[in-house]
Write an enzyme that holds these catalytic residues in place. Structure first.
Site, short mmCIF file in Angstrom:
data_model
loop_
_atom_site.label_atom_id
_atom_site.label_comp_id
_atom_site.label_asym_id
_atom_site.label_seq_id
_atom_site.Cartn_x
_atom_site.Cartn_y
_atom_site.Cartn_z
N ASP A 175 45.82 26.83 39.25
CA ASP A 175 44.39 26.98 39.53
C ASP A 175 44.06 28.47 39.63
O ASP A 175 44.77 29.23 40.30
CB ASP A 175 44.08 26.27 40.86
N ASN A 183 32.97 34.11 38.12
CA ASN A 183 31.70 33.75 37.46
C ASN A 183 30.54 34.53 38.05
O ASN A 183 29.67 35.02 37.31
CB ASN A 183 31.42 32.25 37.67
N HIS A 188 28.89 33.35 33.61
CA HIS A 188 29.55 32.09 33.24
C HIS A 188 30.25 32.17 31.88
O HIS A 188 31.33 31.61 31.69
CB HIS A 188 28.52 30.96 33.24
N ASP A 192 34.08 31.50 30.96
CA ASP A 192 34.62 30.61 29.91
C ASP A 192 35.72 31.34 29.11
O ASP A 192 36.78 30.77 28.83
CB ASP A 192 33.51 30.20 28.93
N GLU A 219 38.57 24.99 36.55
CA GLU A 219 39.50 26.13 36.37
C GLU A 219 40.92 25.73 36.73
O GLU A 219 41.74 26.52 37.13
CB GLU A 219 38.99 27.34 37.15
N1 GTP Z 1 32.83 29.69 33.50
C1 GTP Z 1 33.24 28.48 33.89
N2 GTP Z 1 33.33 28.19 35.18
C2 GTP Z 1 33.75 26.99 35.57
C3 GTP Z 1 34.10 26.01 34.61
N3 GTP Z 1 34.48 24.91 35.28
C4 GTP Z 1 34.39 25.18 36.60
N4 GTP Z 1 33.94 26.44 36.78
C5 GTP Z 1 33.66 27.16 38.03
O1 GTP Z 1 34.87 27.39 38.73
C6 GTP Z 1 34.53 27.62 40.08
C7 GTP Z 1 35.58 27.01 40.96
O2 GTP Z 1 35.26 27.36 42.27
P1 GTP Z 1 36.09 26.87 43.52
O3 GTP Z 1 36.47 25.44 43.35
O4 GTP Z 1 35.33 27.25 44.75
O5 GTP Z 1 37.44 27.66 43.44
P2 GTP Z 1 37.73 29.21 43.42
O6 GTP Z 1 36.48 30.03 43.52
O7 GTP Z 1 38.59 29.49 42.23
O8 GTP Z 1 38.55 29.42 44.74
P3 GTP Z 1 40.08 29.10 44.98
O9 GTP Z 1 40.51 28.08 43.97
O10 GTP Z 1 40.14 28.59 46.37
O11 GTP Z 1 40.83 30.38 44.80
C8 GTP Z 1 33.14 27.01 40.31
O12 GTP Z 1 32.22 28.05 40.54
C9 GTP Z 1 32.83 26.33 38.98
O13 GTP Z 1 31.46 26.42 38.63
C10 GTP Z 1 33.97 26.34 33.23
O14 GTP Z 1 34.24 25.54 32.32
N5 GTP Z 1 33.55 27.59 32.91
#
Ligand code: GTP
Length: 318
Positions: A175, A183, A188, A192, A219
């Site tokens: 992860d 982002n 965004h 990606d 992610e």
């Molecule tokens: N650009 C982009 N962002 C994504 C995609 N799928 C998920 N996300 C973003 O990934 C982020 C995941 O955030 P969190 O689940 O809070 O995790 P994190 O910020 O990585 O924090 P930790 O995992 O605790 O380190 C969210 O803001 C989602 O919008 C994608 O396909 N593209």
């Protein structure tokens, strides 16, 4: 096309072979149904022209067996000297696709082959599109690696193989750290691109053809390592984390590093080849990942497989 001609009368067999060759196809020759079935096992045949009455095994019995044994459709055109409508009806009911009546008229044979070829070609096109759709249904659109469907299929297959061979497999959940902040900082679209880079970096690090990476969602990625014990999985996992750090993707929003890092949770089924299920692996890898996040991120935590019972998830620990 490869066209198999099954006819016990040599002169008719040769005449049919000439017509087939002249139409631009490759004729294969058989004298009875047994030879037809043998041919079908080792040669890709696209169409069969087959006499109904042959020694050893006639056309009807051969067709019945072909329809029983093979899933994909193969056009079979019967050749017969009979003028009995009931026999024609039986031949078509049993699985034939056309009938040519002796004496053989080359122009009619050629026209019949051509008509059947149109159906064969459209069937081949349909098969090609289906295979493409099937592959697409298992691929993540953004990163090009496998998606959850593809992962589930591979894990189920590899779990069976692991049990058969008594050989362990590893599953790792990866992860991206502070991806929300990524982002928020870069937008965004950059997010990606970052996910694409992570996926491709991991993919290029994996050495064996059976190893795979899949995007599990958002992610989060899952790496499947067949024939790998926990120790081996840990080494590979550490090298993956390192490879991602080496890409040096700037991450100003991360509180733990100036570059993009990932956390990973690793599980192996090495002591529990018996009844380990897909969800057990995913749950344990997820729990290990949670620990890695809690430890401060940018690290790998593996969950030793202590499974000796049927409820792995509740028994296992770190
Ligand atoms: N650009 C982009 N962002 C994504 C995609 N799928 C998920 N996300 C973003 O990934 C982020 C995941 O955030 P969190 O689940 O809070 O995790 P994190 O910020 O990585 O924090 P930790 O995992 O605790 O380190 C969210 O803001 C989602 O919008 C994608 O396909 N593209």
């Amino acid at each position: 096309m490869n066209i198999l001609i099954a006819e016990d009368t040599p002169s008719i067999r040769l005449l049919l072979a000439k017509v087939v060759s002249k139409a631009g196809h490759v004729p294969y020759l058989a004298e009875n149904g047994c030879q037809v079935l043998e041919f079908m096992q080792c040669t890709a045949i696209d169409m069969v022209l087959m006499d109904i009455n042959m020694p050893k095994m006639g056309g009807l019995e051969t067709t019945r067996r072909i329809r029983e044994e093979y899933d994909s459709w193969l056009p079979i055109i019967f050749i017969t000297a009979s003028t009995d409508d009931d026999e024609y009806a039986e031949a078509l009911t049993i699985g034939g696709d056309g009938i040519l009546v002796k004496p053989i008229k080359p122009a009619l044979v050629s026209a019949q082959v051509k008509a059947m070829e149109r159906i064969v070609r459209s069937q081949q096109e349909l098969n090609r599109i289906n295979a493409k759709l099937e592959a697409m249904s298992k691929q993540d659109v953004l990163t090009g690696v496998a998606n959850r469907n593809g992962l589930y299929e591979a894990v189920q297959r590899e779990l069976k193989r692991s049990k058969r061979r008594q050989s362990p497999l590893c599953l790792m959940m990866i992860d991206v750290d502070y991806f929300k902040q990524y982002n928020d900082t870069y937008g965004h679209l950059a997010g990606d691109e970052c996910l694409q880079q992570v996926a491709q970096t991991v993919k290029h690090q994996l050495k064996r053809s059976v190893d795979m990476i899949a995007r599990f969602g958002g992610e989060e990625f899952v790496v499947l390592l067949p024939d790998t014990n926990l120790e081996g999985g840990r080494k590979i996992g550490e090298s993956l984390l390192n490879a991602i750090r080496q890409v040096k993707i700037p991450h100003e929003g991360s509180p733990i590093a100036e570059i993009l890092t990932v956390s990973a949770g690793l599980v192996a089924n090495e002591c529990a080849i018996q009844d380990y299920q897909l969800n057990d692996l995913l749950d344990q890898a997820d729990a290990a990942l949670y620990k890695a996040k809690a430890k401060g991120r940018n690290c790998l935590v593996s969950m030793a497989d202590k499974l000796n019972s049927k409820s792995p998830t509740t028994q296992a620990g770190f």
